[in-house]
Design an enzyme around this catalytic site. Sequence first.
Site, mmCIF file in Angstrom:
data_model
loop_
_atom_site.group_PDB
_atom_site.id
_atom_site.type_symbol
_atom_site.label_atom_id
_atom_site.label_comp_id
_atom_site.label_asym_id
_atom_site.label_seq_id
_atom_site.Cartn_x
_atom_site.Cartn_y
_atom_site.Cartn_z
ATOM 1 N N ASP A 14 -21.889 21.725 27.786
ATOM 2 C CA ASP A 14 -21.426 20.476 27.172
ATOM 3 C C ASP A 14 -20.562 19.633 28.099
ATOM 4 O O ASP A 14 -20.779 18.433 28.231
ATOM 5 C CB ASP A 14 -20.660 20.772 25.881
ATOM 6 C CG ASP A 14 -21.559 21.440 24.866
ATOM 7 O OD1 ASP A 14 -22.238 20.725 24.123
ATOM 8 O OD2 ASP A 14 -21.611 22.689 24.859
ATOM 9 N N ARG A 95 -4.035 25.011 24.578
ATOM 10 C CA ARG A 95 -4.231 23.550 24.650
ATOM 11 C C ARG A 95 -3.050 22.827 25.297
ATOM 12 O O ARG A 95 -3.262 21.956 26.134
ATOM 13 C CB ARG A 95 -4.535 22.964 23.262
ATOM 14 C CG ARG A 95 -5.729 23.603 22.566
ATOM 15 C CD ARG A 95 -6.934 23.754 23.456
ATOM 16 N NE ARG A 95 -8.016 24.470 22.811
ATOM 17 C CZ ARG A 95 -8.968 25.135 23.461
ATOM 18 N NH1 ARG A 95 -8.983 25.178 24.783
ATOM 19 N NH2 ARG A 95 -9.919 25.753 22.803
ATOM 20 N N ASP A 124 -8.300 21.699 17.752
ATOM 21 C CA ASP A 124 -8.062 21.538 19.186
ATOM 22 C C ASP A 124 -7.999 20.085 19.634
ATOM 23 O O ASP A 124 -7.237 19.742 20.525
ATOM 24 C CB ASP A 124 -9.100 22.334 19.981
ATOM 25 C CG ASP A 124 -8.849 23.839 19.887
ATOM 26 O OD1 ASP A 124 -7.661 24.218 19.768
ATOM 27 O OD2 ASP A 124 -9.807 24.615 19.920
ATOM 28 N N SER A 175 -19.488 29.995 18.781
ATOM 29 C CA SER A 175 -18.602 29.144 19.556
ATOM 30 C C SER A 175 -17.388 30.005 19.920
ATOM 31 O O SER A 175 -16.718 30.548 19.037
ATOM 32 C CB SER A 175 -18.184 27.949 18.704
ATOM 33 O OG SER A 175 -17.053 27.360 19.280
HETATM 34 N N1 ARG Z 1 -9.399 28.367 14.788
HETATM 35 C C1 ARG Z 1 -8.683 28.649 15.961
HETATM 36 C C2 ARG Z 1 -7.590 27.659 16.197
HETATM 37 O O1 ARG Z 1 -7.636 26.595 15.662
HETATM 38 C C3 ARG Z 1 -9.529 28.826 17.176
HETATM 39 C C4 ARG Z 1 -10.417 27.716 17.552
HETATM 40 C C5 ARG Z 1 -11.097 28.082 18.818
HETATM 41 N N2 ARG Z 1 -12.409 27.664 18.978
HETATM 42 C C6 ARG Z 1 -13.516 28.435 18.909
HETATM 43 N N3 ARG Z 1 -14.585 27.949 19.408
HETATM 44 N N4 ARG Z 1 -13.543 29.618 18.376
HETATM 45 O O2 ARG Z 1 -6.666 27.909 16.909
#
Ligand code: ARG
Length: 411
Positions: A14, A95, A124, A175
């Site tokens: 991506d 992040r 995120d 993911s």
């Molecule tokens: N739900 C978690 C958070 O908001 C992880 C998100 C991470 N992304 C993934 N593709 N699993 O911190």
Amino acid sequence: MTDRIVLAYSGGLDTSVAIGWIAEATGSEVVAVAVDVGQGGESLETVRQRALDCGAVEAYVADARDEFAEQYCMPTLKANGLYMDAYPLVSAISRPVISKHLVAAAQQFGASTVAHGCTGKGNDQVRFEVSIQTLGPELKCIAPVRDLALTREKAIEYAEKNDLPIETTKKNPFSIDQNVWGRAVETGFLEDIWNGPTKDVYDYTEDPAFPPAADVVTITFDQGVPVALDGRSVTPLETIEELNRRAGAQGIGRIDIVEDRLVGIKSREIYEAPGAMALMAAHRELENITLEREQARFKKTVDQRWTELVYDGQWFSPLKNNLDVFIDETQKYVSGEIRLELHGGRATVQGRRSETSLYDFNLATYDEGDSFDQSSAPGFIDIFGLSARTASQREERIHGKPDLSGAGVEK
Ligand code: ARG
């Protein structure tokens, strides 16, 4: 001069497509930025070269593993940061560190805008953009998947048409976001929350149902931070890596939750954080013996608020900074050793030892040498119970004796 956009680049399909996609959609030059937070996989040099091959005008790579471990994972440990009492903030803390590097790169390369690969449905995007706005208020943010209609299908088509040096056939149903603090897996059949996770979901942990022999580790802490494992000095990064291996081999730190996202959606996520969960078990126990009771009770509230702020993308916010000061101050005496048994999915505390402990054997013992004055207890209880007793006397005056039926007393 042509406008420049800094793109948070992972090396995957991506974001590789996003380089050309953004350039075509906006007429800007794209600078790719890859930040290593211990996600493993390809070398930074490979990722850098791919960014250039995909059309980036510059590629900036940063090994932020120690920075991430020291300045993001350790504060999370001190705060016992578990969102919804379960999730050790794996993605939430990566992040802000990535954002810091994005903003630094934007300033270095004269970019007006920062781009990231998030969708418009998750946490995120919020964490990136709030962090970026805070650190570089002059910067704009865009997300090609969310704002420039870059779908998965279009990405594959674009990569094939432009012959980009990136695999388009490998179809991962999940993911995944991972770093040294842990791993997050979502989507695919996990979206049916009745479905249990299958073996292929996991990577950092072995099946806890078939563990090897128990592994006993002694973790030495200094002011809330681990400094040695089994007596060997280690950095925060080395601590997490070694415990990921050892606790991971025992299947520790597998988490399956439906969590409340900031954007209002409930989503199912599987996490693996063997090192983080083992460290938190040890840290919490060391706090139990070193924090004074009222401090410990109040810190729970602070920890929870800290965790929510971090989950919600407020890493660089004033309140989060204020709470850091409180938490750091509480860690002054959180020093000593915890002996943990790692076995079959559990990290169990077996021993604690600290020069700064508040555990006083002579006060606690029921054996000889008891220094606690039991004769003071009745007076203490008399006064401690006074307000409830006064209220109950009023109750009796107005409504009669308390009703004890249902208490199981034989007539
Ligand atoms: N739900 C978690 C958070 O908001 C992880 C998100 C991470 N992304 C993934 N593709 N699993 O911190």
